[in-house]
Design an enzyme around this catalytic site. Structure first.
Site, PDB file in Angstrom:
ATOM      1  N   HIS A 160       0.763  -1.042  -0.050  1.00  0.00           N
ATOM      2  CA  HIS A 160       0.140   0.037  -0.161  1.00  0.00           C
ATOM      3  C   HIS A 160       0.961   1.190  -0.051  1.00  0.00           C
ATOM      4  O   HIS A 160       2.170   1.138   0.449  1.00  0.00           O
ATOM      5  CB  HIS A 160      -0.819  -0.037   1.284  1.00  0.00           C
ATOM      6  CG  HIS A 160      -2.235  -0.719   1.161  1.00  0.00           C
ATOM      7  ND1 HIS A 160      -3.423  -0.564   1.625  1.00  0.00           N
ATOM      8  CD2 HIS A 160      -2.300  -1.901   0.395  1.00  0.00           C
ATOM      9  CE1 HIS A 160      -4.032  -1.770   1.351  1.00  0.00           C
ATOM     10  NE2 HIS A 160      -3.689  -2.550   0.473  1.00  0.00           N
ATOM     11  N   GLU A 162       0.800   3.900   1.548  1.00  0.00           N
ATOM     12  CA  GLU A 162       1.271   4.554   3.011  1.00  0.00           C
ATOM     13  C   GLU A 162       2.108   3.680   3.592  1.00  0.00           C
ATOM     14  O   GLU A 162       3.176   4.220   4.214  1.00  0.00           O
ATOM     15  CB  GLU A 162      -0.143   4.464   3.791  1.00  0.00           C
ATOM     16  CG  GLU A 162      -1.446   4.923   3.626  1.00  0.00           C
ATOM     17  CD  GLU A 162      -2.219   4.064   2.736  1.00  0.00           C
ATOM     18  OE1 GLU A 162      -1.514   3.164   2.030  1.00  0.00           O
ATOM     19  OE2 GLU A 162      -3.438   3.755   2.907  1.00  0.00           O
TER      20      GLU A 162
HETATM   21  O1  LIG Z   1      -5.123   2.313   1.566  1.00  0.00           O
HETATM   22  C1  LIG Z   1      -5.050   1.611   0.523  1.00  0.00           C
HETATM   23  C2  LIG Z   1      -5.807   0.845  -0.060  1.00  0.00           C
HETATM   24  C3  LIG Z   1      -5.464   0.160  -1.227  1.00  0.00           C
HETATM   25  N1  LIG Z   1      -4.215   0.404  -1.800  1.00  0.00           N
HETATM   26  C4  LIG Z   1      -4.070  -0.068  -3.086  1.00  0.00           C
HETATM   27  C5  LIG Z   1      -3.648  -1.625  -2.886  1.00  0.00           C
HETATM   28  C6  LIG Z   1      -3.901  -1.975  -4.531  1.00  0.00           C
HETATM   29  O2  LIG Z   1      -3.104  -1.677  -5.541  1.00  0.00           O
HETATM   30  C7  LIG Z   1      -5.042  -0.841  -4.741  1.00  0.00           C
HETATM   31  C8  LIG Z   1      -6.565  -1.570  -4.594  1.00  0.00           C
HETATM   32  O3  LIG Z   1      -6.989  -2.332  -5.646  1.00  0.00           O
HETATM   33  P1  LIG Z   1      -8.377  -2.385  -6.090  1.00  0.00           P
HETATM   34  O4  LIG Z   1      -8.499  -2.773  -7.337  1.00  0.00           O
HETATM   35  O5  LIG Z   1      -9.189  -1.105  -5.716  1.00  0.00           O
HETATM   36  O6  LIG Z   1      -8.794  -3.378  -5.212  1.00  0.00           O
HETATM   37  O7  LIG Z   1      -4.980   0.264  -3.832  1.00  0.00           O
HETATM   38  C9  LIG Z   1      -3.407   1.502  -1.213  1.00  0.00           C
HETATM   39  O8  LIG Z   1      -2.210   1.727  -1.607  1.00  0.00           O
HETATM   40  N2  LIG Z   1      -3.755   1.979   0.054  1.00  0.00           N
END
Ligand SMILES: O=c1ccn([C@H]2C[C@H](O)[C@@H](COP(=O)(O)O)O2)c(=O)[nH]1
Length: 200
Positions: A160, A162
């Site tokens: 993620h 963060e």
């Molecule tokens: O708090 C967050 C939530 C998600 N992410 C990232 C992780 C993934 O690469 C995408 C989520 O993919 P979806 O196709 O929307 O399920 O977003 C993040 O960095 N931080």
């Protein structure tokens, strides 16, 4: 203008000139229309504040394109006043998060994060991506597996934004922030874990 040959040359030059102008104008409007703008206004506060002394600014985008207008001001060389319409601190940090998200290779969601201390020092920035050293081309970016195998999706591998911002912390600037960063890392780790479990 003596001969009909001169007229042909002149008309061809005029036609080519007009064509070139139309191309330049269309090119300008096409790219201006396509360019992403920062999706917030200068008065909004976007930082997610917590009881710790670190704030995370997070930008998440799936391709929507809201625009932010910056009004032009007439410039007076004798005017001693400061520029109006400059970015607020929050928008400055959000803009950095937004820019970082543009580095993400996730086709579905691009997230950027900017970790900032309470006194406005940037501690780290990051975006969602595979761990350092892992090729962006070797691991899958899919959301679902045709075989129902979670290892064929991005979720077990993607870090993620963060978490990456924490991992990218500049340790010199983070001096004195270590304990809250540690708590913050744990919270983010738990958040990432919950997110992963919820996707199963
Ligand atoms: O708090 C967050 C939530 C998600 N992410 C990232 C992780 C993934 O690469 C995408 C989520 O993919 P979806 O196709 O929307 O399920 O977003 C993040 O960095 N931080």
């Amino acid at each position: 203008m003596n001969s009909s040959r001169d007229w042909v040359v002149l008309s061809t030059a005029a036609a080519l000139g007009a064509l070139a102008s139309i191309s330049v104008i269309s090119f300008y409007f096409f790219f201006n229309g396509k360019r992403k703008r920062f999706p917030f206004s200068s008065s909004t506060s976007n930082g997610r504040r917590s009881s710790s002394n670190v704030v995370v600014f997070k930008s998440s985008s799936n391709g929507s394109d809201e625009s932010r207008e910056i009004k032009a001001q007439p410039l007076n060389p004798f005017d001693p006043s400061k520029r109006k319409g400059y970015l607020s601190w929050d928008d400055y940090f959000m803009a950095i998060a937004f820019l970082s998200a543009e580095r993400s290779k996730d086709p579905n969601r691009q997230v950027g994060a900017c970790l900032v201390s309470q006194n406005g020092i940037i501690l780290g920035i990051g975006y969602n991506g595979f761990p350092r050293g892992c090729s962006d081309d070797m691991l899958p970016w899919s959301k679902k597996s045709k075989n129902g195998n979670p290892l064929e999706t991005k979720y077990p591998y993607v870090c993620h934004a963060e978490v990456n911002a924490i991992l990218n912390t500049n340790h010199a600037s983070a001096a004195g922030q270590v304990s809250s960063n540690f708590v913050f890392s744990l919270l983010q780790f738990l958040e990432a874990l919950c997110y992963y479990v919820s996707m199963q």
